[in-house]
Design an enzyme around this catalytic site. Structure first.
Site, PDB file in Angstrom:
ATOM      1  N   LYS A 244       3.761   5.756   6.144  1.00 22.49           N
ATOM      2  CA  LYS A 244       2.861   4.857   5.418  1.00 22.49           C
ATOM      3  C   LYS A 244       3.439   3.448   5.482  1.00 22.49           C
ATOM      4  O   LYS A 244       4.619   3.228   5.232  1.00 22.49           O
ATOM      5  CB  LYS A 244       2.703   5.276   3.957  1.00 22.49           C
ATOM      6  CG  LYS A 244       1.663   4.442   3.198  1.00 22.49           C
ATOM      7  CD  LYS A 244       0.263   4.743   3.678  1.00 22.49           C
ATOM      8  CE  LYS A 244      -0.783   3.799   3.114  1.00 22.49           C
ATOM      9  NZ  LYS A 244      -0.772   2.488   3.813  1.00 22.49           N
TER      10      LYS A 244
ATOM     11  N   SER B  66       0.790  -1.233   0.000  1.00 23.87           N
ATOM     12  CA  SER B  66       0.000   0.000   0.000  1.00 23.87           C
ATOM     13  C   SER B  66       0.819   1.277   0.000  1.00 23.87           C
ATOM     14  O   SER B  66       0.248   2.366  -0.126  1.00 23.87           O
ATOM     15  CB  SER B  66      -0.962   0.000   1.190  1.00 23.87           C
ATOM     16  OG  SER B  66      -2.038  -0.888   0.957  1.00 23.87           O
TER      17      SER B  66
END
Length: 386
Positions: free
Chosen positions: A340, A89
């Site tokens: 992230k 992701s």
């Protein structure tokens, strides 16, 4: 094994180190940093049976690369800064950047609705969703994955035509691949080209990324790490519909740390691309301890470990979480921890940077292991840097 050090391109003598470690550095870091990285990496690899791990650390643009273990248990090829890893992701950050790049060039606006670019969805709930909601997981409640029944573009459009929001747009955060995937489709369409082409022929070269792919070329397959699942079986990604847009990137520690440096404001970029990277760091929603930017997630800095663990927890990834809209959106901040995570069945990745201190860390592994361990390792490294 041994540790090799490089300083200004001059290879220094090989220095003995424990058999566990193989480290390549751009310059000699402080011994305390060396020890923290080595001990932290060893702990992660032993606890979760991770075959290979690479850690990139950047301070004011000076890069250090720490390489541990193997890219493949079969070939025993060592991990290097140029080993290709699936980053899951973290791919979404690049998808959001394509959208902000198109916006900077005047080809779309994040305040536009989906139907402007997908006329077939005119009059549907999804057609009314603003593009900014696609990049902040606040479209109204998509599942994490595109349904298994969706196998092609027509089936995807049929699914989106019948989709109904679970909650009002902009009130809850539901981490989802379908919504960010559609942002990628729309951004590429606004540039009049397929998504993969827009990324690999437009965005990546403009960013100076030399080893980032959705489909790894045959000539680069020797650099592609073998991933391993929880049963230690060899696996690699087979992306489905919207897979490349949401989780399909393969890249290196060298490329990814370079990207974080650009996100810190370093390097020379054109006006549109610089604006695009800056725009991804605009805060749109407060969600628990973190602020949701365009895919990036940020925390006021300095930050304790606990809120980072909460913000990167399974609850945040797999459940709906209340989202408080920021009106106006929060301009990019300097005193923040921006991060992230990314995972596939056989890989685990983490990227973090702190603009105020011009520091960045990238951790790539060829096994999916818990986010907590990634966050804790990066946190220890950043403390050592301080």
């Amino acid at each position: 094994m041994q540790m090799s050090r490089k300083l200004s391109g001059i290879a220094l003598s090989m220095v003995g180190l424990c058999a566990f470690t193989n480290v390549a550095l751009a310059e000699n870091p402080a011994p305390t940093l060396d020890a923290v990285v080595q001990n932290g990496a060893q702990h992660v690899m032993e606890q979760y049976a991770v075959p290979g791990l690479v850690i990139a650390v950047s301070v004011n643009g000076k890069q250090n690369f720490y390489n541990y273990g193997v890219a493949s248990k079969t070939t025993r090829a060592p991990v290097t800064p140029d080993t290709l890893f699936e980053v899951g992701s973290i791919s979404k950050v690049f998808t959001a950047t394509l959208a902000t790049y198109a916006q900077a060039k005047g080809q779309l606006s994040l305040t536009d609705t989906v139907a402007k670019y997908e006329p077939a969805l005119e009059g549907t709930p999804f057609g009314k969703v603003m593009l900014s909601h696609l990049a902040t997981h606040t479209a109204g409640g998509f599942p994490l994955q595109v349904p298994d029944s969706v196998q092609n573009e027509q089936q995807l459009m049929d699914y989106l035509k019948t989709w109904k929001p679970v909650y009002p747009t902009g009130t809850q955060r539901s981490y989802a691949n379908p919504s960010i995937g559609m942002l990628g489709v729309i951004a590429a369409k606004s540039m009049n080209m397929p998504f993969d082409q827009a990324m690999e022929q437009q965005l990546f070269p403009a960013l100076g990324l030399e080893s980032s792919y959705y489909t790894v070329p045959a000539s680069k397959m020797g650099l592609y790490a073998q991933g391993y699942n929880k049963q230690d079986e060899p696996v690699r990604l087979s992306a489905g519909v919207l897979g490349n847009e949401a989780y399909g990137l393969k890249t290196t520690a060298r490329d990814l740390i370079h990207f974080t440096e650009l996100s810190l404001g370093q390097g020379k970029l054109g006006t549109d691309l610089r604006r695009a990277l800056t725009d991804t760091r605009t805060g749109y929603f407060r969600v628990g301890p973190m602020t949701q930017d365009l895919i990036w997630e940020q925390y006021p800095y300095p930050v304790e470990l606990k809120p980072l663990l909460v913000g990167n927890s399974n609850k945040m990834a797999y459940e709906n979480n209340g989202a408080i809209a920021l009106n106006p959106p929060l301009a990019p901040q300097q005193a923040v921890w921006v991060n992230k995570t990314g995972s596939t069945n056989g890989f685990g990745a983490y990227a973090v940077f702190v603009p105020a201190e011009q520091k960045a860390i990238v951790i790539l592994a060829n096994k999916n292991y818990p986010n907590d361990a990634r966050v804790e390792l990066a946190y220890q490294i950043l403390k050592a840097l301080n």
